[in-house]
Design a protein around this motif. Structure first.
Motif, PDB file in Angstrom:
ATOM      1  N   THR A   1      33.607 -14.642 -12.438  1.00 19.35           N
ATOM      2  CA  THR A   1      34.962 -14.176 -13.163  1.00 19.35           C
ATOM      3  C   THR A   1      34.589 -13.925 -14.728  1.00 19.35           C
ATOM      4  OG1 THR A   1      35.317 -16.469 -13.450  1.00 19.35           O
ATOM      5  CG2 THR A   1      36.556 -15.153 -11.666  1.00 19.35           C
ATOM      6  N   ASP A   2      33.596 -14.514 -15.241  1.00 22.57           N
ATOM      7  CA  ASP A   2      33.125 -14.343 -16.778  1.00 22.57           C
ATOM      8  C   ASP A   2      32.585 -12.863 -16.831  1.00 22.57           C
ATOM      9  OD1 ASP A   2      33.709 -16.887 -17.057  1.00 22.57           O
ATOM     10  OD2 ASP A   2      31.866 -17.554 -17.393  1.00 22.57           O
TER      11      ASP A   2
ATOM     12  N   ASN B   1      26.945 -20.677 -18.850  1.00 24.74           N
ATOM     13  CA  ASN B   1      27.414 -22.000 -17.928  1.00 24.74           C
ATOM     14  C   ASN B   1      28.226 -23.022 -18.978  1.00 24.74           C
ATOM     15  OD1 ASN B   1      25.330 -22.992 -19.229  1.00 24.74           O
ATOM     16  ND2 ASN B   1      24.434 -24.050 -17.275  1.00 24.74           N
TER      17      ASN B   1
ATOM     18  N   GLU C   1      28.333 -24.324 -14.536  1.00 22.01           N
ATOM     19  CA  GLU C   1      27.919 -23.398 -13.537  1.00 22.01           C
ATOM     20  C   GLU C   1      28.265 -21.794 -14.020  1.00 22.01           C
ATOM     21  OE1 GLU C   1      30.068 -23.877  -9.801  1.00 22.01           O
ATOM     22  OE2 GLU C   1      29.094 -25.809  -9.331  1.00 22.01           O
TER      23      GLU C   1
ATOM     24  N   GLY D   1      26.551 -21.599  -9.015  1.00 21.45           N
ATOM     25  CA  GLY D   1      27.626 -20.657  -9.541  1.00 21.45           C
ATOM     26  C   GLY D   1      27.675 -19.409  -8.606  1.00 21.45           C
ATOM     27  N   THR D   2      28.899 -18.481  -8.809  1.00 24.35           N
ATOM     28  CA  THR D   2      28.968 -17.351  -8.179  1.00 24.35           C
ATOM     29  C   THR D   2      28.182 -16.512  -8.856  1.00 24.35           C
ATOM     30  OG1 THR D   2      31.114 -17.333  -9.154  1.00 24.35           O
ATOM     31  CG2 THR D   2      31.111 -17.970  -6.916  1.00 24.35           C
TER      32      THR D   2
ATOM     33  N   TYR E   1      29.966 -18.471 -13.565  1.00 22.06           N
ATOM     34  CA  TYR E   1      30.931 -17.993 -12.810  1.00 22.06           C
ATOM     35  C   TYR E   1      30.945 -16.448 -12.718  1.00 22.06           C
ATOM     36  CZ  TYR E   1      32.739 -22.687 -12.809  1.00 22.06           C
ATOM     37  OH  TYR E   1      32.983 -24.207 -12.817  1.00 22.06           O
TER      38      TYR E   1
ATOM     39  N   GLU F   1      42.326 -19.146 -15.758  1.00 18.59           N
ATOM     40  CA  GLU F   1      42.274 -19.856 -14.790  1.00 18.59           C
ATOM     41  C   GLU F   1      43.507 -20.761 -14.912  1.00 18.59           C
ATOM     42  OE1 GLU F   1      40.278 -19.881 -12.099  1.00 18.59           O
ATOM     43  OE2 GLU F   1      39.283 -18.278 -12.989  1.00 18.59           O
TER      44      GLU F   1
ATOM     45  N   ASN G   1      30.804 -24.787 -19.230  1.00 16.60           N
ATOM     46  CA  ASN G   1      31.973 -25.256 -18.821  1.00 16.60           C
ATOM     47  C   ASN G   1      31.958 -26.505 -18.246  1.00 16.60           C
ATOM     48  OD1 ASN G   1      31.147 -24.909 -15.947  1.00 16.60           O
ATOM     49  ND2 ASN G   1      30.854 -22.777 -16.660  1.00 16.60           N
TER      50      ASN G   1
END
Length: 448
Positions: free
Chosen positions: A201-202, A191, A197, A82-83, A199, A156, A193
């Motif tokens: 945005t979190d 993670n 991953e 993830g990012t 994210y 989202e 979700n």
């Protein structure tokens, strides 16, 4: 680095570990090309104008991406989790000051927009700044929910209510925060979700939970559009070309049909250059004031000096220099060639690995044979030399100043200055034999 005690360094972390899966490509996303160069190179160029330090996060076995990133340091995300996980791999490079996380597949963010993001983050009481846009079709973008100008959360599309989906302010994914805060928030991202991953945005939720003020900086969709498919790559190319064309015209270049001209990001066109329709500029082209690039020409890695005319239908390949007021005409190709001022190569010729002196004329259909199948060889043509049509110059060969090469000659030896060189078989003429030969052919055709 400045010694100013008020100086606050800024670091950009560029995430470039993505694969080209959705593009059906074996090439990583960061290396997909826009305007003559990989997407990552575009973002690096713009980020370097704003940030003091840059670091690139790549995936395993991505030496080709690391090569494009050089001389900036790279870190490897060995597992694509993830990012937020990717950004955390670069935490050792955050240092002090501010940190922004960018994406290689958002290659068109301008230096002006990145400056605005950094300035917003540095306003009093702003803990986190992010980039947002209002796309023509919000589609499935995450929505940015605000209250009194502050960002409350990012929702989202799949989780949004109908009211939230009606919001047209969309998340572009780019965040900027104090280095210590960013590091702490990244370490706290979970993670839990569907994909398991971490994210990026979190981080917004974590900042809001700490009562940090989160602000959105809006920019145009053409800058912030992500590139994840071939169709999006084409849209990004169109947006970038529009920007490059407008910049050229703003600087005094005439584009007769702008929508048909394609530029590289490093194309340098001086004031009063005229570009006719359907011209393509590859990387590394410099065109000086007053030159004319005529229709359907292709230029790459070359320099065209003032007043020269190129084309139509000309091809200038790398390591080529065209002198002032030279003329390069239709269906002429040049490669590794240096042409002096006033040289004319007007028709159907190939000039490779050659130097041509000022004011020489190269006749139609002339070929410089520069390659023997293994090595390239050089041809030197002096000043004020005339090379007749359909000549073949077999390199290596030198032709002196003011020489004359008779049409149809094959030149394999050096020609001194002022000399006349003829390298062709003597003509033989046989009276009546032409008619007899054609009559015989007609009779054979009639008799089957």
């Amino acid at each position: 680095m400045t010694s100013d005690p008020a100086f606050r360094p800024a670091t950009a972390v560029l995430l470039a570990a993505g694969l080209g899966t959705r593009m059906k490509s074996s090439r990583p996303k960061a290396l997909q090309h826009l305007a003559g160069g990989p997407m990552l190179a575009h973002l690096l160029r713009n980020a370097a104008e704003v940030f003091d330090r840059l670091v690139v996060v790549i995936g395993p076995e991505m030496a080709d991406v690391a090569e494009v990133a050089a001389p900036y340091p790279v870190v490897i995300q060995h597992e694509r989790l993830g990012t937020a996980h990717a950004a955390l791999q670069a935490a050792q490079w955050f240092g002090d000051g501010d940190v922004a996380v960018l994406y290689a597949d958002n290659p068109l963010i301008s230096a002006q927009t990145l400056t605005a993001l950094l300035e917003e983050r540095r306003k009093p009481d702003v803990g986190l700044a992010l980039l947002a846009m209002r796309p023509a079709d919000p589609a499935r973008y995450g929505r940015v929910v605000t209250n009194a100008g502050n960002v409350e959360r990012i929702v989202e599309w799949s989780d949004a209510t109908p009211e939230e989906r009606a919001i047209d302010l969309c998340n572009a994914g780019v965040l900027c925060a104090d280095a210590a805060d960013f590091r702490r928030w990244l370490e706290a991202v979970g993670n839990d979700n569907a994909k398991g991953e971490f994210y990026l945005t979190d981080v917004v939720d974590l900042a809001v939970a700490e009562h940090a003020q989160v602000r959105a900086v809006e920019a145009a969709e053409d800058e912030l559009r992500g590139v994840n498919s071939r169709s999006e790559l084409a849209q990004a190319e169109a947006a970038l070309q529009k920007r490059l064309r407008q910049n050229a015209m703003d600087n005094g270049v005439t584009l007769v049909a702008p929508e048909t001209v394609f530029l590289a990001t490093d194309t340098q066109l001086a004031a009063d250059v005229l570009v006719e329709p359907n011209v393509v500029f590859g990387p590394g082209v410099v065109v000086h004031e007053g030159a004319v690039i005529r229709a359907f020409s292709h230029l790459e890695g070359c320099e065209v000096h003032s007043g020269a005319v190129i084309g139509p239908y000309a091809r200038l390949r790398p390591e080529t220099t065209i002198g002032a007021s030279a003329r390069i005409g239709n269906f002429v190709e040049l490669k590794s060639a240096e042409l002096g001022a006033g040289v004319k190569v007007n028709h159907l010729s190939y000039i490779g690995n050659a130097q041509v002196g000022a004011h020489s004329n190269i006749g139609a259909g002339t070929i410089v044979c520069n390659y023997d199948g293994v090595f390239k060889h050089t041809t030197s043509i002096g000043k004020n030399t005339f090379v007749g049509s359909n000549s073949v110059l077999v390199a290596p060969v030198e032709i002196g100043d003011n020489a004359l090469i008779a049409a149809g000659s094959t030149i394999t030896n050096n020609v001194p200055q002022d000399a006349l060189a003829l390298g062709r078989a003597r003509q033989t003429t046989k009276p009546e034999r032409g008619k007899l030969f054609k009559d015989a052919l007609k009779a054979k055709k009639e008799n089957g």
